[in-house]
Design an enzyme around this catalytic site. Structure first.
Site, short mmCIF file in Angstrom:
data_model
loop_
_atom_site.label_atom_id
_atom_site.label_comp_id
_atom_site.label_asym_id
_atom_site.label_seq_id
_atom_site.Cartn_x
_atom_site.Cartn_y
_atom_site.Cartn_z
CG ASN A 12 -1.75 1.23 1.36
OD1 ASN A 12 -1.88 2.00 0.42
ND2 ASN A 12 -2.33 1.43 2.54
CD1 TRP A 13 3.62 1.33 -2.84
CD2 TRP A 13 3.93 2.83 -4.48
NE1 TRP A 13 4.61 0.85 -3.66
CE2 TRP A 13 4.83 1.75 -4.67
CE3 TRP A 13 3.95 3.88 -5.39
CZ2 TRP A 13 5.72 1.70 -5.74
CZ3 TRP A 13 4.83 3.83 -6.45
CH2 TRP A 13 5.71 2.76 -6.62
CE LYS A 14 -0.01 3.12 4.87
NZ LYS A 14 0.26 3.23 6.32
CG HIS A 99 -5.40 1.59 5.75
ND1 HIS A 99 -4.91 2.51 6.65
CD2 HIS A 99 -4.38 0.75 5.47
CE1 HIS A 99 -3.65 2.24 6.91
NE2 HIS A 99 -3.30 1.17 6.21
CD GLU A 101 -2.55 5.31 7.10
OE1 GLU A 101 -1.47 5.00 7.64
OE2 GLU A 101 -2.73 5.29 5.86
CD GLU A 169 -2.79 -2.45 7.53
OE1 GLU A 169 -1.73 -2.53 6.92
OE2 GLU A 169 -3.56 -1.48 7.42
N GLY A 175 3.23 2.17 10.81
CA GLY A 175 4.17 3.26 10.63
C GLY A 175 4.97 3.62 11.86
CB SER A 214 5.93 -1.84 11.71
OG SER A 214 5.52 -0.53 12.05
N GLY A 235 3.35 -1.33 4.15
CA GLY A 235 3.29 0.11 3.91
C GLY A 235 4.60 0.62 3.34
N GLY A 236 5.38 1.31 4.17
CA GLY A 236 6.61 1.96 3.71
C GLY A 236 7.58 1.06 2.99
#
Length: 256
Positions: A12-14, A99, A101, A169, A175, A214, A235-236
């Site tokens: 997921n590049w967000k 999600h 967020e 999640e 993150g 993470s 994620g990242g």
């Protein structure tokens, strides 16, 4: 891992990525080709601005491309939103809904997430439905209660093992660089497996449950070897091809 369930490694590049980032997707599309792709699925969900070009870059690759969110309606006066049909029209095959967020920043409820998942199914997309507890809920020992509520209210009757993926999640781990222990993950995933099976029968037993929060190359093997963990939502670490592919290739040894 769950017996007879094909793992999925999803990124997921967000709100990250410009045209320059397409070189990473091209490297991922090339990197997932090979024998492992016959056993494990790979997916990247870039921002909507890159969706169409990303699908073009992965045309001859096992790498799948999806969206990060969709509106619950097929069309209409919803400025700035994107429908599931639009994602499918760009040759996307998956969409993330619910999600944390989105739930936090946009006050999305379980019932709205459910409607978005139904919209995804109507457009022949696979919905990745995200669930997870906050730090406060965890500290109050409400993790399983929260997961039960979110699964019951967010997963629609149209859900099958083929068109739905669940992503656990823990909000407090996203993150932050902090991850739950393998034992914590095992307890949560076993509970979700039981709930899904109770609600959906055999479809729930075979539905993929991903872990997210993470996930990095350094901890992927430990997390993805846990029973009932059928892959990862990253994620990242999914922004760079080397990191994403390192996590994907963990299955070369796990499935040997």
């Amino acid at each position: 891992m769950t017996p007879d369930v094909r793992p999925l490694v999803a990124g997921n590049w967000k709100m990250n990525g410009t045209r320059e980032s397409l070189t990473e997707i091209k490297a991922m599309a090339e990197g997932v080709q090979g024998a492992l792709s016959e056993k494990v699925d790979a997916l990247i969900c870039p921002p909507a601005t890159l969706l169409y070009v990303a699908t073009a870059l992965s045309t001859d690759s096992p790498l799948m491309i999806g969206g990060q969110d969709c509106h619950q309606d097929a069309s209409g006066a919803h400025t700035g939103d994107i429908s599931a049909e639009m994602i499918a029209d760009c040759f996307g095959t998956y969409v993330i809904v619910g999600h944390s967020e989105r739930r936090t920043d946009h006050a999305e409820t379980d019932h709205l997430v459910r409607a978005k998942a139904q919209a995804a199914h109507a457009a022949d997309l696979t919905a990745i439905i995200c669930v997870g507890e906050t730090a406060g809920e965890r500290d109050a020992y409400q993790t399983l209660e929260v997961l039960k509520r979110q699964i019951f209210n967010s997963v629609p009757e149209t859900a099958t093992a083929a068109n739905t993926v669940i992503a656990y999640e823990p909000v407090w781990a996203i993150g932050t660089g902090v991850t739950p222990t393998a034992d914590d993950v095992e307890i949560a995933h076993a509970f979700m497996r039981a709930e899904l099976t109770a609600c959906l029968g055999e479809e729930g037993r075979r539905m993929r449950i991903l872990y997210g929060g993470s996930v990095k190359p350094g901890n992927a093997r430990e997390l993805m070897s846990v029973e009932n963990v059928d892959g990862a939502l990253i994620g990242g670490a999914s922004l760079k091809a080397n990191d994403f592919l390192a996590i994907y290739r963990v299955y070369e040894t796990l499935m040997a």
